[in-house]
Design a protein around this motif. Structure first.
Motif, PDB file in Angstrom:
ATOM      1  N   ARG B 112      -8.291   1.750  -6.229  1.00  0.00           N
ATOM      2  CA  ARG B 112      -7.581   2.092  -7.465  1.00  0.00           C
ATOM      3  C   ARG B 112      -6.406   1.139  -7.691  1.00  0.00           C
ATOM      4  NH1 ARG B 112      -8.047   6.948  -9.819  1.00  0.00           N
ATOM      5  NH2 ARG B 112      -7.143   5.767 -11.525  1.00  0.00           N
ATOM      6  N   GLN B 113      -5.840   0.615  -6.599  1.00  0.00           N
ATOM      7  CA  GLN B 113      -4.714  -0.298  -6.740  1.00  0.00           C
ATOM      8  C   GLN B 113      -5.133  -1.616  -7.373  1.00  0.00           C
ATOM      9  OE1 GLN B 113      -1.303   0.322  -6.008  1.00  0.00           O
ATOM     10  NE2 GLN B 113      -2.339   2.295  -6.170  1.00  0.00           N
ATOM     11  N   ILE B 114      -6.412  -1.955  -7.280  1.00  0.00           N
ATOM     12  CA  ILE B 114      -6.870  -3.222  -7.853  1.00  0.00           C
ATOM     13  C   ILE B 114      -6.614  -3.229  -9.350  1.00  0.00           C
ATOM     14  CG2 ILE B 114      -8.885  -4.681  -8.268  1.00  0.00           C
ATOM     15  CD1 ILE B 114     -10.065  -3.626  -5.681  1.00  0.00           C
ATOM     16  N   GLY B 115      -6.797  -2.036  -9.982  1.00  0.00           N
ATOM     17  CA  GLY B 115      -6.544  -1.920 -11.416  1.00  0.00           C
ATOM     18  C   GLY B 115      -7.403  -2.884 -12.214  1.00  0.00           C
ATOM     19  N   ASP B 116      -6.775  -3.591 -13.164  1.00  0.00           N
ATOM     20  CA  ASP B 116      -7.570  -4.465 -14.032  1.00  0.00           C
ATOM     21  C   ASP B 116      -7.726  -5.871 -13.460  1.00  0.00           C
ATOM     22  OD1 ASP B 116      -5.038  -5.284 -14.276  1.00  0.00           O
ATOM     23  OD2 ASP B 116      -4.876  -5.015 -16.440  1.00  0.00           O
ATOM     24  N   ARG B 117      -7.438  -6.038 -12.157  1.00  0.00           N
ATOM     25  CA  ARG B 117      -7.612  -7.373 -11.563  1.00  0.00           C
ATOM     26  C   ARG B 117      -9.022  -7.586 -11.019  1.00  0.00           C
ATOM     27  NH1 ARG B 117      -2.884  -7.118  -7.430  1.00  0.00           N
ATOM     28  NH2 ARG B 117      -3.438  -4.940  -7.623  1.00  0.00           N
ATOM     29  N   LYS B 211      -6.818  -5.729  -3.022  1.00  0.00           N
ATOM     30  CA  LYS B 211      -5.769  -6.726  -3.320  1.00  0.00           C
ATOM     31  C   LYS B 211      -4.479  -6.407  -2.572  1.00  0.00           C
ATOM     32  CE  LYS B 211      -8.021  -8.892  -6.763  1.00  0.00           C
ATOM     33  NZ  LYS B 211      -9.320  -9.137  -6.149  1.00  0.00           N
ATOM     34  N   ASP B 212      -3.961  -5.199  -2.757  1.00  0.00           N
ATOM     35  CA  ASP B 212      -2.698  -4.916  -2.083  1.00  0.00           C
ATOM     36  C   ASP B 212      -2.586  -3.444  -1.729  1.00  0.00           C
ATOM     37  OD1 ASP B 212      -2.403  -3.911  -4.621  1.00  0.00           O
ATOM     38  OD2 ASP B 212      -1.102  -5.535  -5.272  1.00  0.00           O
ATOM     39  N   ILE B 213      -1.565  -3.172  -0.920  1.00  0.00           N
ATOM     40  CA  ILE B 213      -1.314  -1.811  -0.472  1.00  0.00           C
ATOM     41  C   ILE B 213       0.166  -1.546  -0.682  1.00  0.00           C
ATOM     42  CG2 ILE B 213      -1.123  -2.673   1.902  1.00  0.00           C
ATOM     43  CD1 ILE B 213      -2.112   0.041   2.834  1.00  0.00           C
ATOM     44  N   LEU B 214       0.481  -0.503  -1.439  1.00  0.00           N
ATOM     45  CA  LEU B 214       1.866  -0.166  -1.788  1.00  0.00           C
ATOM     46  C   LEU B 214       2.602  -1.372  -2.388  1.00  0.00           C
ATOM     47  CD1 LEU B 214       3.033   1.993   1.225  1.00  0.00           C
ATOM     48  CD2 LEU B 214       2.771   2.741  -1.125  1.00  0.00           C
ATOM     49  N   GLY B 215       1.867  -2.225  -3.094  1.00  0.00           N
ATOM     50  CA  GLY B 215       2.489  -3.372  -3.729  1.00  0.00           C
ATOM     51  C   GLY B 215       2.579  -4.611  -2.848  1.00  0.00           C
ATOM     52  N   PHE B 216       2.271  -4.478  -1.543  1.00  0.00           N
ATOM     53  CA  PHE B 216       2.312  -5.653  -0.666  1.00  0.00           C
ATOM     54  C   PHE B 216       0.933  -6.282  -0.639  1.00  0.00           C
ATOM     55  CE2 PHE B 216       5.416  -2.648   1.146  1.00  0.00           C
ATOM     56  CZ  PHE B 216       6.564  -3.379   0.935  1.00  0.00           C
ATOM     57  N   SER B 217       0.886  -7.585  -0.853  1.00  0.00           N
ATOM     58  CA  SER B 217      -0.421  -8.242  -0.867  1.00  0.00           C
ATOM     59  C   SER B 217      -1.050  -8.213   0.518  1.00  0.00           C
ATOM     60  CB  SER B 217      -0.258  -9.689  -1.325  1.00  0.00           C
ATOM     61  OG  SER B 217      -1.438 -10.398  -1.002  1.00  0.00           O
ATOM     62  N   PRO B 295      -7.599  -1.519   5.782  1.00  0.00           N
ATOM     63  CA  PRO B 295      -6.837  -2.629   5.179  1.00  0.00           C
ATOM     64  C   PRO B 295      -6.823  -3.873   6.063  1.00  0.00           C
ATOM     65  CG  PRO B 295      -5.399  -0.820   5.822  1.00  0.00           C
ATOM     66  CD  PRO B 295      -6.785  -0.327   5.956  1.00  0.00           C
ATOM     67  N   GLN B 296      -7.005  -3.711   7.363  1.00  0.00           N
ATOM     68  CA  GLN B 296      -6.964  -4.891   8.247  1.00  0.00           C
ATOM     69  C   GLN B 296      -8.261  -5.687   8.218  1.00  0.00           C
ATOM     70  OE1 GLN B 296      -4.633  -4.520  11.902  1.00  0.00           O
ATOM     71  NE2 GLN B 296      -4.551  -2.341  11.503  1.00  0.00           N
ATOM     72  N   VAL B 297      -9.388  -4.997   8.006  1.00  0.00           N
ATOM     73  CA  VAL B 297     -10.639  -5.766   7.955  1.00  0.00           C
ATOM     74  C   VAL B 297     -11.070  -6.021   6.516  1.00  0.00           C
ATOM     75  CG1 VAL B 297     -11.510  -4.985  10.178  1.00  0.00           C
ATOM     76  CG2 VAL B 297     -12.050  -3.696   8.139  1.00  0.00           C
ATOM     77  N   GLY B 298     -10.498  -5.270   5.560  1.00  0.00           N
ATOM     78  CA  GLY B 298     -10.755  -5.562   4.153  1.00  0.00           C
ATOM     79  C   GLY B 298     -12.039  -4.995   3.590  1.00  0.00           C
TER      80      GLY B 298
END
Lengths: 542, 413
Positions: B112-117, B211-217, B295-298
């Motif tokens: 959901r954080q990816i948004g429109d990217r 893309k990111d977590i809590l705003g951190f890439s 988040p570490q393996v993506g």
């Protein structure tokens, strides 16, 4: 003088004796030659005359012409059937039927020139010839073919055939084929007759044809203008659908049973090792895989005898997997009796090793096992129901294996020893039974049966290193569901799960059906932790 | 053997608890050492990565940091499994499912954080939904744009599954091998389900392209190091929690369930409640491990549910030493290091190695690495004791240090 006379008599007698055949021979060859010409209208007459001949070679010739497979050799103008083979064309003489050459360059052949009208003429002639064929099954197949693709051109040959046909079933098929053509006849009576001819003829195509007549046109009027014909057609369709439903249930049940047989084959070996001995053999799937690979190797060893290879593969797979089982039992499991969780882990390790072993030896890619001819094709019961032979054989094979196993356990001395050891090891041992030996043999038996299952599975799925993994969970489910230590339980569970799976599948899709089955078993174990047919007696804690 | 173990264990624990209120931690020498090592690692390695210049000998590459972070997640997962298997005798062959569920919850948040990217630029729908022509977000995706809600789900999704499954199974007294097999069926069924495209979890491909977590890439070194540190902290806290549980009175009941379930029941304990509690707790720990792992393996895909993954966790614990929490951590890191090394150097050999590890460790080292170390220690202690006896005859050989480290040894099968 006398000698000359005799000579003449002999020659005449010979000529008289063979003249019809020779005349036939002449005309066949002659007509064939005319086909080789360039004049298309002459070819057409030659075709018609050819069709009149009562000769077994006519039909293949016409079919070859229809499929552009009729050629002449450039060197000697001999007529040949040609089909592409491994290197070049394989040619067969039209006149003698002998294979002339396996690898001819297509440049040495001249194709018999045809056009569309000539080919369709050939098609009609083929159909008409088939309808008149001496063999009943050829006539029936031709009639069914015509039901599938009704064409007004066949009306005349059909009428001729109907007049001649003596076998009632084929007579009906011919009538239906005729009806399929006259369904849109301008005359109402003809249409009614056509519909009535179809009554009770169990074939999917008939339903489709009739339903087309019952639909409405774009402008709202019925395709079939007559109300009487419509009601008759509706009645016929309803009757047919009822029997179609009936056969669908039979077919689904059969499919389910065949699926159940696969499960049974995969699980019955486990019912011995897990059910009787209490050993969790996670390498059981790999025993199945070994059996499948044995089939593959046997086929590699006898490439000219694929039909027999499967029969050789059964004992071979039993020996290979059984031997591996004995090695595993003596090498590892023997030290872990009474520690089921440790056994589970160790055998899982063995399964990984076996998988990697197969990957290293045979490559990680799937290997294809050839299905012998006697396994392919299907048994056509009627237009609604046909059972494929491979499924049929698997059902029979699974039942045979189960029966043989039960016989072995209940009637043989080894079975007696085995049951004695599982019931009371210490007592059996003190009666002089070599328990260690019995353990090894029992485990070998269970593994060997898994190997046999592998032979059967090689006919249904791809043979690859992961073959076993696909069945291990299912097998455990079947054994646990059926109740440990009970072959009948395994049988009922496998068949029940197979049939249930097949009936849920159309409602939910194959994967969801499988998930539902797993969930069902998980819930079922809550209710009856010891399976459907639990052993009764003093089994407090396993 | 069961009875004596039970009595030994109980007596030892009583002694341990008498010593001090923090006895559960202070008496755990090996555990303290392990925690010190992990703590040192999460302080020193980030410094070596971020402050030391890349061409220096002491520099630790970001790749290594990611790898170590992954191992730490596995270590937490192994702790969760050791808690139920080593201390309560529940051999779950489906713990990968809880790990994957936690991972999916985290993945859904990051999706959901990816948004429109995303590739299709849809602000609401993840790419795979656009690709499959989904008109709107399915209801079970609601709320996952909120980090707090997603984290709650990381805990709740595995917990609810474990609760329902455990409640059904333990109540009807499904134990031992049967339990193992149906936990395996559970994770297998979930795998099949998650492979379905219309489940709404990305089907085959799973969730990826975060893309990111809590705003951190997620691409930046700082985030990766932070995730590593978090994983280390999670292992430390997880260890403390597990240690606290097994050293408490509850823990002693768990061990007695492991060693003699019926007897414990007859004594008057509600065995299924204890089992359910520890099973749900373990599932939640596994969920956290999964959430840190993704988040570490993506990527997270249904492959994580496959039964073989769950069985691999068991082998980590078995190699490390079942019934020793620090053993589980050591085993997870050791086996996974071996896996990384061998799949890189000799990919053909790895499965042979892993298989042989299963067989050898169950046949010859039922107590794993920890067991080997303890045996060696005990032998040395016995030798010393023997020497002492030889020197001053008449002295007792009983109070050797080996007896103290015997706590919770020899789990029954």
């Amino acid at each position: 003088m006398m000698k000359t006379f005799l000579n003449i008599v002999f020659t005449v007698a010979l000529a008289l004796l063979f003249s019809p055949a020779m005349a036939e021979e002449d005309s066949f060859a002659q007509l064939l030659n005319e086909l080789g010409g360039t004049n298309l209208s002459k070819k057409a007459t030659a075709l018609d005359q050819l069709a009149q001949l009562d000769d077994e070679r006519v039909l293949p010739t016409l079919e070859a012409l229809m499929n552009n497979a009729l050629y002449q050799q450039k060197s000697d103008n001999q007529f040949v059937f040609a089909e592409s083979a491994a290197d070049g064309m394989k040619i067969t003489s039209v006149v003698t039927g002998a294979v002339l050459d396996e690898a001819v360059s297509s440049r040495d052949l001249r194709k018999i020139i045809t056009n569309n009208s000539l080919r369709s003429r050939a098609r009609n002639l083929v159909a008409a010839t088939r309808l008149m064929n001496k063999k009943a099954e050829v006539r029936e197949a031709a009639a069914l073919e015509l039901i599938k693709s009704p064409n007004i051109e066949f009306l005349q040959p059909l009428d001729n055939a109907i007049a001649r046909e003596k076998v009632p079933a084929i007579q009906q098929a011919l009538q239906v084929a005729r009806g399929a053509i006259t369904l849109d006849h301008p005359d109402e009576i003809e249409r009614l007759k056509a519909v009535q001819a179809m009554d009770g003829f169990e074939h999917k195509q008939v339903i489709t044809l009739l339903e087309q007549r019952l639909q409405k046109n774009a402008d709202g009027s019925f395709v079939e203008p007559s109300a009487l014909v419509r009601t008759t057609a509706q009645e016929v369709v309803d009757g047919l659908k009822k029997s179609e439903m009936f056969y669908k249930i039979i077919e689904d049940t059969f499919f389910g049973l065949s699926l159940g047989s696969v499960l049974l084959l995969a699980a019955v070996g486990l019912a011995i090792t897990f059910g009787v001995m209490g050993v969790i053999n996670m390498a059981h799937g790999e025993m199945i895989m070994l059996g499948a690979y044995t089939t593959y190797v046997v086929q590699l060893l006898m490439p000219n005898n694929i039909g027999a290879s499967l029969i050789v593969a059964v004992p071979a797979a039993f020996l290979v997997a059984g031997l591996m089982g004995v090695i595993i039992e003596r090498g590892v499991i023997r030290f872990l009796y009474g520690r089921p969780l440790e056994t589970l882990l160790a055998t899982f390790g063995i399964s990984l090793i076996l998988q990697q072993l197969v990957r290293t030896i045979f490559s990680p890619l799937n290997r294809s096992v050839i299905t012998p001819e006697w396994m392919s094709g299907s048994l056509e019961i009627n237009g609604f129901l046909s059972l494929t032979y491979n499924r049929l054989y698997i059902v029979l094979f699974a039942l045979a294996v189960l029966f043989g196993l039960m016989l072995l356990l209940k009637k043989s001395f080894f079975g007696l020893q085995m049951r004695a050891v599982t019931q009371n090891r210490a007592m059996a041992s003190s009666m002089g039974i070599r328990t260690g030996w019995v353990d090894a043999m029992t485990f070998g038996l269970g593994s060997g049966i898994a190997g046999i299952a592998g032979v059967a599975l090689s006919q249904l799925t791809n043979v690859g290193p992961n073959l076993g993994q696909a069945y291990i969970i299912d097998s455990f489910m079947v054994v646990v569901f059926g109740g440990v230590g009970n072959l009948w339980g395994t049988f009922v569970a496998a068949m029940g799960l197979g049939v249930a799976n097949k009936f849920i599948e159309p409602l939910s899709g194959a994967v969801l059906a499988k998930i539902l089955m797993l969930v069902f078993i998980i819930l079922f174990i809550q209710r009856r932790p010891r399976g459907l047919f639990a052993l009764k007696g003093r089994f407090v804690e396993g | 053997m069961n009875d004596t173990t039970l009595i030994n264990t109980t007596m030892n624990h009583a002694k341990v608890l008498e010593n001090s209120r923090l006895g559960w931690l202070l008496n755990d020498v090996a555990g303290k050492r392990l925690l010190t090592v992990v703590l040192a690692a999460i302080v020193i390695i980030p410094l070596l990565n971020l402050l030391v210049p890349p061409d220096s000998f002491f520099h630790v590459s970001t790749y290594t940091v990611g790898l170590l972070g992954k191992y730490l997640c596995y270590a937490l997962l192994a702790l969760a499994v050791d808690l139920i298997w080593g201390y309560c005798g529940i051999l779950s062959l489906g713990h990968g499912a809880f790990f994957a569920l936690g991972g999916y919850a985290m993945g859904m948040y990051m999706m959901r954080q990816i948004g429109d990217r995303g590739v299709y630029g849809n602000p609401l729908l993840p790419d795979f939904m656009v690709f499959l022509n989904w008109p709107e977000l399915p209801w079970y995706w609601y709320g996952f744009d909120n980090f707090a809600f997603a984290m709650l789900m990381v805990l709740l999704a595995p917990a609810i599954l474990a609760f329902v499954f455990g409640w059904l199974t333990f109540r009807s007294r499904v134990t031992g091998v049967y339990l193992s097999i149906i936990t395996q069926a559970m994770t297998y069924a979930l795998m099949l389900a998650f492979f379905q495209n219309d489940m709404g979890f990305g089907g085959n491909n799973g969730l990826t392209d975060f893309k990111d977590i809590l705003g951190f890439s997620l691409q930046s070194d700082n985030t990766k190091v932070a995730l590593f540190v978090l994983s280390g902290l999670a292992v430390i806290l997880g260890y403390l929690l597990c240690r606290f549980v097994v050293a408490s009175k509850l823990g002693r009941v768990l061990v007695s369930i492991r060693d003699a379930e019926s007897r414990t029941r007859f004594v008057g304990y509600r065995v299924e409640h204890y089992k359910l509690f520890v099973f749900v707790l373990s599932a939640m720990l596994a969920g956290i491990a999964g959430a840190l792992y993704v988040p570490q393996v993506g990527i997270i895909n249904p492959g994580e549910f496959s039964p073989i993954n769950s069985i691999e966790i068991i082998i980590w614990v078995a190699v490390g030493g079942r019934g020793f929490l620090y053993g589980a951590v050591i085993g997870a890191i050791l086996v996974n290091y071996g896996k990384t090394f061998f799949t890189g150097a000799f990919p053909e050999v790895w499965l042979f190695m892993l298989g042989a590890l299963f067989v050898v460790s169950t046949l010859f080292f039922p107590q794993g690495v920890v067991g080997i170390v303890q045996q060696l220690k005990q032998k040395r202690a016995e030798r010393t004791a023997f020497r002492t006896v030889a020197q001053q005859s008449g002295a007792s050989t009983e109070s050797t240090p080996a007896n103290d480290s015997k706590i919770l040894q020899e789990p029954a099968p």
